[in-house]
Motif scaffolding. Structure first.
Motif, short mmCIF file in Angstrom:
data_model
loop_
_atom_site.label_atom_id
_atom_site.label_comp_id
_atom_site.label_asym_id
_atom_site.label_seq_id
_atom_site.Cartn_x
_atom_site.Cartn_y
_atom_site.Cartn_z
N LEU A 229 0.80 -1.24 0.00
CA LEU A 229 0.00 0.00 0.00
C LEU A 229 0.83 1.29 0.00
O LEU A 229 0.49 2.23 -0.72
CB LEU A 229 -1.01 0.00 1.17
N PRO A 230 1.93 1.37 0.77
CA PRO A 230 2.68 2.62 0.77
C PRO A 230 3.28 2.98 -0.61
O PRO A 230 3.66 4.13 -0.83
CB PRO A 230 3.80 2.37 1.79
N LEU B 74 -7.39 3.06 3.86
CA LEU B 74 -6.42 2.90 2.76
C LEU B 74 -5.65 4.21 2.53
O LEU B 74 -4.44 4.19 2.29
CB LEU B 74 -7.15 2.47 1.48
N LEU B 75 -6.34 5.34 2.62
CA LEU B 75 -5.66 6.63 2.46
C LEU B 75 -4.65 6.82 3.60
O LEU B 75 -3.54 7.29 3.39
CB LEU B 75 -6.68 7.77 2.41
N ASP B 76 -5.04 6.40 4.81
CA ASP B 76 -4.12 6.49 5.96
C ASP B 76 -2.90 5.59 5.78
O ASP B 76 -1.82 5.88 6.28
CB ASP B 76 -4.83 6.09 7.26
N GLU C 33 -5.02 7.85 -3.67
CA GLU C 33 -6.36 7.98 -4.26
C GLU C 33 -6.99 6.58 -4.28
O GLU C 33 -6.32 5.61 -4.63
CB GLU C 33 -6.16 8.51 -5.68
N VAL C 34 -8.25 6.49 -3.88
CA VAL C 34 -8.94 5.19 -3.88
C VAL C 34 -10.16 5.28 -4.79
O VAL C 34 -10.99 6.19 -4.66
CB VAL C 34 -9.38 4.78 -2.46
N VAL C 35 -10.25 4.33 -5.71
CA VAL C 35 -11.37 4.28 -6.65
C VAL C 35 -12.16 3.01 -6.35
O VAL C 35 -11.58 1.93 -6.30
CB VAL C 35 -10.86 4.25 -8.11
N ARG D 41 -12.07 8.93 -4.11
CA ARG D 41 -11.76 9.86 -3.00
C ARG D 41 -10.23 9.93 -2.89
O ARG D 41 -9.55 8.91 -3.01
CB ARG D 41 -12.35 9.30 -1.71
N ASP D 42 -9.71 11.14 -2.69
CA ASP D 42 -8.25 11.25 -2.55
C ASP D 42 -7.88 11.90 -1.23
O ASP D 42 -8.75 12.31 -0.46
CB ASP D 42 -7.62 11.94 -3.76
N ARG D 43 -6.57 12.00 -0.99
CA ARG D 43 -6.07 12.51 0.29
C ARG D 43 -6.36 13.99 0.47
O ARG D 43 -6.38 14.48 1.58
CB ARG D 43 -4.56 12.31 0.34
N GLN D 44 -6.55 14.69 -0.67
CA GLN D 44 -6.85 16.12 -0.58
C GLN D 44 -8.30 16.37 -0.21
O GLN D 44 -8.73 17.51 -0.06
CB GLN D 44 -6.54 16.83 -1.91
#
Ligand code: ADP
Ligand code: KDG
Length: 322
Positions: free
Chosen positions: A183-184, A220-222, A227-229, A240-243
């Protein structure tokens, strides 16, 4: 450098219009999640490289010939001297339910190692596209995925991962243990809503409605994904993204012929949007469009659009273009 580099297992595929038990005439073709994505991208005019391994056999030649014919760059694909090309058989068990049988253990693709990928990684790419399927093929392919992801991240490429959980290949627990350390390195993670628990490790099947999905995406963002689709089948998709950007878009309304390959088509559309610099909502729209083409036509990749066909589904249902 190429636009997209991807690798994994592409197989001889036999498509049966009925059940195997009574014997049915098969149509032969090739199938593989990563090459489906590469074909989708090539049809849209992108430079897509597929760098997998096939056997030195007729199915392997069919795989390479098909990919070459579709404009996928196979200059970094390899042929294993002794192991065979994998195969799958897909029966239509009842109208809307397909069942897949695999012959892929000890296949050429299952013996891929990081060394096989080195030349393709050396060439460079804007995007590295990975799937969970490759991770399930064996220790060599999993190591190849890890090496590629680390290399791509270090080089500043975009790294996309489609979870693509295949329960015929491994359990959700095994998949989670293999995928979480990746993931990272992942820029964009793409998953079906029911695959979110596989990567987050949250037990209990599908996430608990919209709240569960939001929590899984947040986790997942953490974990480092930018960005997660989320693919929601006939319901469409969301990003949804980190911003803090969030968009969701309903699926296109099309007659459903064959849902297999929809997720790969969707990925091709999303990656195409990334390459063209399209903002998130537009990327989702292109992804939904390709997913709709895949479900509305037979085969995994055969019905995918060329760039000048992207607007075709806007035509009135039942119309003829003349
Ligand atoms: P997967 O094949 O990976 O399970 P989905 O079933 O979620 O993925 O489908 C991927 C995408 O394909 C969806 O997000 C949507 O854009 C499109 N799609 C899937 N099913 C349909 C449908 N019935 N009608 C229109 N589009 C669909
Ligand atoms: O996404 C479609 C794939 O399932 C198909 O092409 C075969 O790669 C494949 C797999 O592992 O199931």
């Amino acid at each position: 450098p190429a636009d997209v580099l991807t690798f994994g297992e592409t197989m001889l595929a036999a498509q049966l219009p009925g059940t195997l038990a009574v014997g049915a005439q098969a149509r032969t073709t090739v199938a593989g999640a990563e090459s489906n994505v590469a074909i989708g991208l090539a049809r849209l005019g992108h430079h897509a490289v597929w760098a997998g391994l096939v056997g030195d056999d007729e199915p392997g030649r069919l795989v390479l010939r098909t990919l070459r014919g579709e404009g996928v760059d196979i200059t970094r694909a390899g042929t294993h001297a002794t192991a065979p090309t994998g195969a799958l058989l897909r029966e239509r068990r009842v109208a809307d339910l397909a069942r897949v049988h695999y012959w892929r253990s000890h296949s050429a693709a299952s013996l891929l190692t990081p060394a096989d990928l080195a030349p393709a990684l050396g060439d460079g790419a804007r995007i590295l596209h990975l799937t969970g399927i490759t991770c399930a093929l064996g220790p060599g392919p999993l190591e190849a995925v890890r090496t590629a992801a680390a290399h791509a991240q270090a080089q500043g490429w975009t790294v996309t991962l489609d979870v693509n959980h295949r329960q015929r290949l491994w359990t959700a627990e095994e998949a989670g243990r293999a995928l979480r350390p990746l993931l990272p390195h992942i820029t964009v993670l793409i998953a079906s809503d029911d695959e979110l628990p596989v990567v987050t490790g949250v037990p209990g099947g599908t996430p608990d409605g919209e709240d569960g999905e939001a929590r899984a995406v947040g986790a997942l963002l953490d974990a480092g994904v930018r960005e997660v689709v989320v693919k929601r089948g006939g319901e469409g998709a969301a990003v949804r993204d980190r911003q803090g950007t969030r968009h969701s878009l309903p699926a296109l309304r099309v007659p459903v012929r064959d849902t297999v390959g929809a997720g790969d088509a969707f990925c091709a559309g999303y990656l195409s949007g990334l390459l063209d610099g399209v903002p998130p909502a537009g990327r989702l729209a292109r992804a939904n469009t390709l997913g709709a083409f895949a479900v509305a036509s037979d085969g995994d990749w055969e019905g995918l659009p060329r760039r000048d066909e992207l607007g075709l589904l806007d035509a009135a249902p039942g119309s003829a273009i003349r």
